[in-house]
Write an enzyme that holds these catalytic residues in place. Structure first.
Site, mmCIF file in Angstrom:
data_model
loop_
_atom_site.group_PDB
_atom_site.id
_atom_site.type_symbol
_atom_site.label_atom_id
_atom_site.label_comp_id
_atom_site.label_asym_id
_atom_site.label_seq_id
_atom_site.Cartn_x
_atom_site.Cartn_y
_atom_site.Cartn_z
ATOM 1 N N LYS A 68 -10.168 0.165 -45.824
ATOM 2 C CA LYS A 68 -11.013 -0.985 -45.372
ATOM 3 C C LYS A 68 -11.258 -1.504 -44.004
ATOM 4 O O LYS A 68 -12.318 -1.523 -43.250
ATOM 5 C CB LYS A 68 -10.918 -2.215 -46.147
ATOM 6 N N THR A 69 -10.116 -1.601 -43.260
ATOM 7 C CA THR A 69 -10.067 -1.831 -41.848
ATOM 8 C C THR A 69 -10.496 -0.647 -41.042
ATOM 9 O O THR A 69 -11.243 -1.024 -40.021
ATOM 10 C CB THR A 69 -8.423 -1.996 -41.712
ATOM 11 N N ASP A 113 -9.976 -9.975 -42.769
ATOM 12 C CA ASP A 113 -9.025 -9.307 -43.877
ATOM 13 C C ASP A 113 -8.522 -10.316 -44.659
ATOM 14 O O ASP A 113 -8.620 -11.657 -44.331
ATOM 15 C CB ASP A 113 -8.061 -8.621 -43.099
ATOM 16 N N THR A 162 -8.948 -7.513 -51.631
ATOM 17 C CA THR A 162 -8.461 -6.682 -52.816
ATOM 18 C C THR A 162 -8.586 -7.453 -53.929
ATOM 19 O O THR A 162 -8.437 -6.802 -55.118
ATOM 20 C CB THR A 162 -6.934 -6.595 -52.562
ATOM 21 N N ARG A 221 -3.051 5.453 -47.081
ATOM 22 C CA ARG A 221 -1.654 4.623 -46.407
ATOM 23 C C ARG A 221 -0.426 5.408 -46.919
ATOM 24 O O ARG A 221 0.453 5.483 -46.438
ATOM 25 C CB ARG A 221 -1.990 3.269 -46.695
#
Length: 341
Positions: A68-69, A113, A162, A221
């Site tokens: 997302k980032t 975020d 999330t 990640r």
């Protein structure tokens, strides 16, 4: 860094954070996976550039670690726009939001975020900013107070969450572009591992990348962090080449099994299977049994265990499936004991 990040990667260091940033894709063409989301965002960005307008506000949802980032940064790069970043918990007062919004340059991408952790009382501050690019500010107190409306430059708010269900409907509906990121498939994860290995100048064999991808929980990640740990093992004990044998040995040392489960994953399963005879067991009871926070189990560990078919949620609590017993090498109890066979 969120609690979820710390739990997923207990070995995170400043160096790891810098490496993680270096591995982020810089353009849509470098971003592996999420094809539908990537294509839709690419079209929207190109259209906004062609019209000379700010991109519509974007909401990106999905589990931690899916990009997302990275997508927010890519949007800013493709728009050739300034990128300003903060997080919901950091915005404690209306003045915090006003300070960010009034400092934005025209066309900026403002990334928030953990948007679901924004205090409800502050959400209304975003409403006129998102819809009308205006920011009402109360000047003075008491009977002499008055509202002054500040005009804001065109900007794009990119929110990441999330837990979409925790966003209020008025806030969620103000995002013109809403996308959910899903866990990555094996081939995409293997491609991400190979790309990251090339950036890190790590020699990796095809089977080595496949072994890491298979244990990466569908999350880039996690794949990148496992790659870094496997790289360390390979450099120290395997001549520096990430082979399947090196990956398997390194991941065994890290207590990551063939299903991608780590020690706490297995502890959660063992607690349900053994301590509570397969369940059902409530979340608070399970959290107390394994010594972990409820939200950490629910947000970090449980989704993958559910996805892989090891746990199932019922109205009475969490139950282990027959697959969980088999994975732990335990005999499954009879159905009447509460286990979902």
């Amino acid at each position: 860094m969120t609690a979820a990040d710390r739990i997923q990667s207990p070995d995170v260091s400043v160096e790891d954070d810098e490496l993680e940033r270096s591995l982020r894709p810089r353009a849509f063409g470098d971003f592996v996976g999420q094809r539908a989301v990537k294509e839709q965002l690419s079209v929207a960005v190109e259209a906004a550039i062609a019209r000379g307008e700010a991109l519509d506000h974007v909401l990106l949802a999905g589990p931690p670690g899916l990009g997302k980032t990275s997508l927010a940064q890519i949007i800013a790069t493709e728009l050739d726009a300034p990128f300003v970043q903060t997080a919901g918990p950091a915005l404690e007062r209306k003045g915090d939001i006003a300070a960010f919004l009034t400092a934005l340059e025209p066309g900026s991408v403002f990334f928030v975020d953990e948007l679901h952790r924004l205090p409800r009382a502050l959400e209304e501050t975003f409403y006129p900013a998102m819809e009308d690019r205006q920011l009402p500010i109360t000047v003075g107190t008491g009977a002499g107070a008055r509202v002054v409306t500040l005009d804001l430059p065109p900007f794009t708010l990119v929110g990441a969450t999330t837990r979409t269900g925790l966003l209020t409907t008025p806030l969620r509906d103000r995002f013109g572009l809403q996308h959910r990121l899903d866990p990555y498939d094996h081939d995409d994860l293997a491609a991400i591992v190979r790309r990251s290995a090339a950036i890190l100048q790590v020699e990796i064999e095809h089977q080595g990348a496949e072994a890491i991808a298979a244990r990466s929980r569908g999350t880039p990640r996690v794949a990148n962090r496992l790659l870094r740990r496997v790289r360390d093992f390979a450099e120290v004990r395997m001549g520096g080449v990430v082979t399947r044998e090196a990956a398997d040995a390194a991941l065994r040392m890290l207590e990551v099994d063939d299903e991608g489960l780590d020690r706490l994953d297995r502890e959660i399963l063992r607690s349900v299977c053994v301590t509570f005879a397969g369940g059902p067991v409530g979340l608070s009871t399970l959290a107390a049994a394994v010594g972990e926070e409820q939200d950490t189990i629910e947000d970090v560990y449980e989704p993958y265990l559910l996805q892989r078919g090891f746990l199932q949620r019922t109205p009475r609590g969490r139950c282990a499936t027959a697959r969980a017993f088999t994975h732990l090498g335990l005999p499954a109890p009879a159905p009447e004991q509460g286990t979902l066979i």
